[in-house]
Design an enzyme around this catalytic site. Structure first.
Site, PDB file in Angstrom:
ATOM      1  N   LYS A 168       0.869  -1.184   0.000  1.00 10.68           N
ATOM      2  CA  LYS A 168       0.000   0.000   0.000  1.00 10.68           C
ATOM      3  C   LYS A 168       0.899   1.225   0.000  1.00 10.68           C
ATOM      4  O   LYS A 168       1.440   1.632   1.023  1.00 10.68           O
ATOM      5  CB  LYS A 168      -0.870  -0.010   1.272  1.00 10.68           C
ATOM      6  CG  LYS A 168      -2.250   0.558   1.100  1.00 10.68           C
ATOM      7  CD  LYS A 168      -2.351   2.056   0.909  1.00 10.68           C
ATOM      8  CE  LYS A 168      -2.154   2.929   2.096  1.00 10.68           C
ATOM      9  NZ  LYS A 168      -1.915   4.331   1.719  1.00 10.68           N
TER      10      LYS A 168
ATOM     11  N   GLU B 128       8.790   0.614  11.202  1.00 17.05           N
ATOM     12  CA  GLU B 128       9.910   1.538  10.972  1.00 17.05           C
ATOM     13  C   GLU B 128       9.329   2.941  11.026  1.00 17.05           C
ATOM     14  O   GLU B 128       8.626   3.360  10.104  1.00 17.05           O
ATOM     15  CB  GLU B 128      10.534   1.289   9.593  1.00 17.05           C
ATOM     16  CG  GLU B 128      11.080  -0.108   9.388  1.00 17.05           C
ATOM     17  CD  GLU B 128      12.294  -0.395  10.251  1.00 17.05           C
ATOM     18  OE1 GLU B 128      13.049   0.538  10.565  1.00 17.05           O
ATOM     19  OE2 GLU B 128      12.477  -1.562  10.632  1.00 17.05           O
TER      20      GLU B 128
ATOM     21  N   CYS C   6      13.998   9.279   6.899  1.00 21.14           N
ATOM     22  CA  CYS C   6      13.814   8.888   8.304  1.00 21.14           C
ATOM     23  C   CYS C   6      15.107   9.025   9.080  1.00 21.14           C
ATOM     24  O   CYS C   6      15.098   9.376  10.244  1.00 21.14           O
ATOM     25  CB  CYS C   6      13.272   7.471   8.386  1.00 21.14           C
ATOM     26  SG  CYS C   6      14.275   6.275   7.490  1.00 21.14           S
TER      27      CYS C   6
ATOM     28  N   GLU D 100      10.111  15.518  15.301  1.00 21.74           N
ATOM     29  CA  GLU D 100      10.654  15.212  13.981  1.00 21.74           C
ATOM     30  C   GLU D 100      10.252  16.345  13.028  1.00 21.74           C
ATOM     31  O   GLU D 100       9.070  16.664  12.906  1.00 21.74           O
ATOM     32  CB  GLU D 100      10.071  13.891  13.484  1.00 21.74           C
ATOM     33  CG  GLU D 100      10.649  13.468  12.156  1.00 21.74           C
ATOM     34  CD  GLU D 100      10.077  12.131  11.671  1.00 21.74           C
ATOM     35  OE1 GLU D 100      10.842  11.282  11.245  1.00 21.74           O
ATOM     36  OE2 GLU D 100       8.845  11.965  11.735  1.00 21.74           O
TER      37      GLU D 100
HETATM   38  P1  NAD Z   1       1.920   8.156   7.795  1.00 24.00           P
HETATM   39  O1  NAD Z   1       2.037   7.370   9.038  1.00 24.00           O
HETATM   40  O2  NAD Z   1       0.962   9.287   7.773  1.00 24.00           O
HETATM   41  O3  NAD Z   1       1.487   7.221   6.564  1.00 24.00           O
HETATM   42  C1  NAD Z   1       2.236   6.102   6.206  1.00 24.00           C
HETATM   43  C2  NAD Z   1       1.332   5.110   5.480  1.00 24.00           C
HETATM   44  O4  NAD Z   1       0.365   4.596   6.391  1.00 24.00           O
HETATM   45  C3  NAD Z   1       0.552   5.685   4.318  1.00 24.00           C
HETATM   46  O5  NAD Z   1       0.569   4.755   3.267  1.00 24.00           O
HETATM   47  C4  NAD Z   1      -0.857   5.838   4.890  1.00 24.00           C
HETATM   48  O6  NAD Z   1      -1.873   5.783   3.929  1.00 24.00           O
HETATM   49  C5  NAD Z   1      -0.929   4.647   5.803  1.00 24.00           C
HETATM   50  N1  NAD Z   1      -1.922   4.750   6.894  1.00 24.00           N
HETATM   51  C6  NAD Z   1      -2.428   5.866   7.488  1.00 24.00           C
HETATM   52  N2  NAD Z   1      -3.289   5.524   8.472  1.00 24.00           N
HETATM   53  C7  NAD Z   1      -3.324   4.175   8.509  1.00 24.00           C
HETATM   54  C8  NAD Z   1      -4.013   3.221   9.323  1.00 24.00           C
HETATM   55  N3  NAD Z   1      -4.835   3.583  10.311  1.00 24.00           N
HETATM   56  N4  NAD Z   1      -3.808   1.909   9.078  1.00 24.00           N
HETATM   57  C9  NAD Z   1      -2.968   1.494   8.113  1.00 24.00           C
HETATM   58  N5  NAD Z   1      -2.293   2.354   7.304  1.00 24.00           N
HETATM   59  C10 NAD Z   1      -2.462   3.677   7.508  1.00 24.00           C
HETATM   60  O7  NAD Z   1       3.393   8.630   7.449  1.00 24.00           O
HETATM   61  P2  NAD Z   1       3.859   9.585   6.249  1.00 24.00           P
HETATM   62  O8  NAD Z   1       3.500  10.980   6.620  1.00 24.00           O
HETATM   63  O9  NAD Z   1       3.401   9.025   4.966  1.00 24.00           O
HETATM   64  O10 NAD Z   1       5.458   9.397   6.304  1.00 24.00           O
HETATM   65  C11 NAD Z   1       6.318  10.153   7.079  1.00 24.00           C
HETATM   66  C12 NAD Z   1       6.794   9.376   8.281  1.00 24.00           C
HETATM   67  O11 NAD Z   1       7.422   8.162   7.884  1.00 24.00           O
HETATM   68  C13 NAD Z   1       7.839  10.105   9.081  1.00 24.00           C
HETATM   69  O12 NAD Z   1       7.531  10.046  10.458  1.00 24.00           O
HETATM   70  C14 NAD Z   1       9.127   9.336   8.822  1.00 24.00           C
HETATM   71  O13 NAD Z   1      10.084   9.426   9.821  1.00 24.00           O
HETATM   72  C15 NAD Z   1       8.600   7.964   8.650  1.00 24.00           C
HETATM   73  N6  NAD Z   1       9.551   7.121   7.922  1.00 24.00           N
HETATM   74  C16 NAD Z   1      10.244   6.166   8.612  1.00 24.00           C
HETATM   75  C17 NAD Z   1      11.189   5.372   7.968  1.00 24.00           C
HETATM   76  C18 NAD Z   1      11.964   4.306   8.708  1.00 24.00           C
HETATM   77  O14 NAD Z   1      12.519   3.422   8.068  1.00 24.00           O
HETATM   78  N7  NAD Z   1      12.033   4.346  10.023  1.00 24.00           N
HETATM   79  C19 NAD Z   1      11.402   5.557   6.602  1.00 24.00           C
HETATM   80  C20 NAD Z   1      10.695   6.538   5.932  1.00 24.00           C
HETATM   81  C21 NAD Z   1       9.766   7.325   6.610  1.00 24.00           C
END
Ligand code: NAD
Length: 502
Positions: free
Chosen positions: A163, A234, A268, A364
Site C-alpha cells: 500500500k 519503521e 527517516c 521530527e
Molecule cells: P503516515 O504514518 O501518515 O502514513 C504512512 C502510510 O500509512 C501511508 O501509506 C498511509 O496511507 C498509511 N496509513 C495511514 N493511516 C493508517 C491506518 N490507520 N492503518 C494502516 N495504514 C495507515 O506517514 P507519512 O506521513 O506518509 O510518512 C512520514 C513518516 O514516515 C515520518 O515520520 C518518517 O520518519 C517515517 N519514515 C520512517 C522510515 C523508517 O525506516 N524508520 C522511513 C521513511 C519514513
C-alpha cells in the site's frame, strides 16, 4: 473490483494533477488478497532458485523503464532529478541482493543438541514463508521505500500486497506494470487509497511491515495485536550528529549538509540536530552556513539543482512552524528560514542558538533544516543526543576512532555511523531498525531480512528409536531416579551434581 472513489495525486512543484488511483474498499482488498494467496502456493514451491529468473527479468524491466518511472516519481514528489533517478537503481540493487542470498537464508539448518538430554535426536530448523505479507509505506521514497521490504518478502516465497502512500502512489503502480508485463506469477500487487485502505490491508494479511509515522505505527501495532499477527514498524526519528573537537571538520560539514538536506530532509535517518563541541563550534557553523547557502534549489535537468520541493504543503507547514517557534525563542537563522513562494519548497536552513525547549530539537521536522547546538564536551553531547523519544540512528565525528566507537556504544539508537551519515541505510547486510518510539523490529540484516518473513519450524527426529524412552511412562521409582539424577548431574555444578533428587 469495487471502486467508489478516485484519489487525485498532486504534483508538489506546481499543484497540477499528476495522476489518479482508485480508492480501494475493504471488500476489493480482501478479494485481491485471496487471489494472491492462491498464487503464493506455487510461488513458494518454485524455491529460491526457481524464483531467481523472475527477479532477474523484473530487474531488467525496471532498468529498461527507469526513465519513465523517474519522470513519474519526480512529478509526484518534487524531488531533484539526481535524487529521483537513484530510486530505480536502488530497487534493482535490492532485487539482486535479496534474490542472491535467498537460497542460503531459506536453507534448512541442522542444529547441535544443547546437552545430553537431546543428544539422541537430530535437530533442524526450516523456514516457511508467511503466505501473504502487507507492506505499507510513506511518501518519501515511492519506489526504493517499498522495495526495501517487498523484495525480501517475495524472495522468502511470500505473496506481497503493498500500500503506497496516497501522496505518491503513481510511480510504484507504474513499476508494478512490469511484474505483469514479464508474466510473473500474481504474487505482487498494490492496494491504493489512504489510511482506510491501509487499515483494511492489515486485516487481511499474515504479517504487516509498516513504515511511516509513529502515530500510525501505534494504530497498526494495536490492530496487529488484536489479530495476533506479526508486525515490524519503521517509524520516525530525530537523529543526532555529534561533532567532537578532533573531527575532520570539512568532511563533517559536507556530511551535515547532505545528511540534513538530502531529499529536502524527508529521510527517516536524516540529520535532524547537530551537537558541536565548543572549540570547533564557530568554525563548523560558519562553514556549514556557507555550504548550505551555496546549494541550488528548484526544478531543472540533472546536475542543475541540489535541493527540491517537499512532498506536501502540510509538511512545509511543520518545517515553518519549527523554524518560527525556534526564532521566537531566540534562535538565529544563518541561512534560509523561509518557505519558497509557489509550490511546496522550503529553503535549506541552518539554525543556531537552539536548545532542547524548542520543537526543532524535540519533534521530527522531516524537512530541510539543520539546527546546530554548542556543547561543552562529549558528555553533554551524549546526554542531549539521548534526550529524545526517538532512537533511529545517529552519527559521531572524531578522528580518534576508539573514542567515537565508545560514544557510539552509549547512544540509544538502532544504528550509529562513525564519521559518516546515512551509510547504514545503504548497507543491506546490517539491520535497520529503530529503538524507543522509532520502531519495533528491523529490516535488512543479511539473511535476517528474509527469515523475518518466515515462520521457523523446529523438526526433531530420533537417531535411534527404541520402543519406549526413559522419560516416557511409566514413572517407576527406578526410572524417575535415573532421570532426575541425570538432570541434576547435567545442570548442577560442583557437589550439587550429586545431591538428593526427587
Ligand atoms: P503516515 O504514518 O501518515 O502514513 C504512512 C502510510 O500509512 C501511508 O501509506 C498511509 O496511507 C498509511 N496509513 C495511514 N493511516 C493508517 C491506518 N490507520 N492503518 C494502516 N495504514 C495507515 O506517514 P507519512 O506521513 O506518509 O510518512 C512520514 C513518516 O514516515 C515520518 O515520520 C518518517 O520518519 C517515517 N519514515 C520512517 C522510515 C523508517 O525506516 N524508520 C522511513 C521513511 C519514513
Amino acid at each position: 473490483m469495487t471502486q467508489t472513489e478516485v484519489l487525485e495525486v498532486l504534483s508538489p512543484a506546481d499543484g497540477r494533477i499528476a495522476g489518479t488511483v482508485p480508492v480501494m474498499e475493504a471488500d476489493a482488498i480482501a478479494a485481491r488478497a485471496a487471489e494472491l494467496r492462491a498464487a503464493q502456493v506455487a510461488w513458494h514451491q518454485l524455491g529460491a532458485d526457481g524464483r531467481a529468473p523472475w527477479f532477474a527479468a523484473y530487474r531488467d524491466w525496471l532498468l529498461d523503464h527507469a526513465g519513465e518511472l523517474t519522470d513519474l516519481l519526480q512529478l509526484e514528489t518534487g524531488k531533484v532529478r539526481h535524487e529521483a533517478a537513484m530510486e530505480v537503481g536502488m530497487a534493482a540493487d535490492l532485487i539482486n541482493y535479496f534474490s542472491k542470498i535467498a537460497g542460503g537464508a531459506l536453507a534448512t539448518e541442522q542444529r547441535k543438541p544443547h546437552s545430553i538430554m537431546s543428544a539422541a535426536k537430530r535437530l533442524s530448523v526450516s523456514y516457511q514463508p508467511h503466505q501473504l505479507v502487507g507492506v505499507i509505506t510513506p511518501w518519501n521514497f515511492p519506489i526504493t521505500g517499498p522495495f526495501m521490504d517487498v523484495t525480501p518478502a517475495l524472495a522468502a516465497g511470500c505473496a506481497v500486497l503493498v500500500k503506497p502512500s496516497e501522496v505518491t502512489p503513481l510511480s510504484l503502480v507504474a513499476a508494478l506494470e512490469g511484474w505483469r508485463e514479464i508474466g510473473a506469477p500474481d504474487v505482487f500487487a498494490a492496494v491504493t487509497g489512504a489510511g482506510g485502505a491501509g487499515a483494511a490491508l492489515v486485516d487481511v494479511v499474515d504479517y504487516i511491515q509498516f513504515t511511516g509515522s509513529t502515530a500510525t505505527g501505534r494504530k497498526i501495532a494495536v490492530r496487529a495485536a488484536e489479530r495476533l499477527i506479526g508486525c515490524s514498524l519503521e517509524l520516525g526519528g530525530k537523529d543526532p550528529m555529534i561533532v567532537l573537537a578532533d573531527a575532520d571538520i570539512e568532511r563533517a560539514v559536507n556530511a551535515a549538509a547532505w545528511g540534513g538536506l538530502f531529499n529536502s530532509g524527508q529521510v527517516c535517518v536524516s540529520v535532524e540536530r547537530v551537537y558541536v563541541e565548543a572549540p570547533v563550534y564557530a568554525d563548523f557553523v560558519t562553514r556549514l552556513a556557507a555550504k548550505v547557502a551555496d546549494l541550488r534549489q528548484g526544478p531543472g535537468p540533472l546536475g542543475s539543482t541540489d535541493v527540491g520541493s517537499m512532498a506536501t504543503a502540510s509538511q512545509v507547514d511543520i518545517v515553518e512552524r519549527h523554524v518560527d517557534e525556534a526564532v521566537a525563542s531566540g534562535a538565529r537563522v544563518l541561512t534560509g528560514g523561509r518557505r519558497v513562494p509557489g509550490g511546496t519548497a522550503f529553503e535549506p536552513t541552518v539554525l543556531v542558538d537552539v536548545d532542547h525547549t524548542m520543537s526543532c530539537m524535540r519533534e521530527e521536522t522531516f524537512g530541510p533544516t539543520i539546527p546546530v547546538m554548542k556543547v561543552a564536551d562529549a558528555e553533554e553531547a551524549v546526554r542531549l543526543a539521548n534526550d529524545s523519544a526517538y532512537g533511529l540512528s545517529a552519527s559521531v565525528w572524531s578522528q580518534d576512532e576508539a573514542r567515537a566507537l565508545d560514544i557510539a556504544a552509549r547512544l540509544d539508537a538502532g544504528a550509529v555511523n562513525v564519521n559518516d551519515v546515512l551509510a547504514n541505510l545503504f548497507s543491506f547486510t546490517l539491520p535497520h531498525g529503530g529503538w524507543k518510539e522509532s520502531g519495533i523490529g528491523s529490516r535488512f540484516g543479511a539473511e535476517a531480512a528474509i527469515r523475518k518473513y518466515c515462520r521457523a519450524k523446529a523438526i526433531t527426529t530420533p537417531k535411534v528409536a527404541p520402543k519406549n524412552e526413559l522419560m516416557w511412562y511409566p514413572y517407576t521409582k527406578t526410572r524417575s531416579t535415573v532421570v532426575h539424577r541425570m538432570l541434576r548431574a547435567l545442570a548442577g555444578r560442583g557437589k550439587r551434581r550429586i545431591g538428593k533428587v526427587g
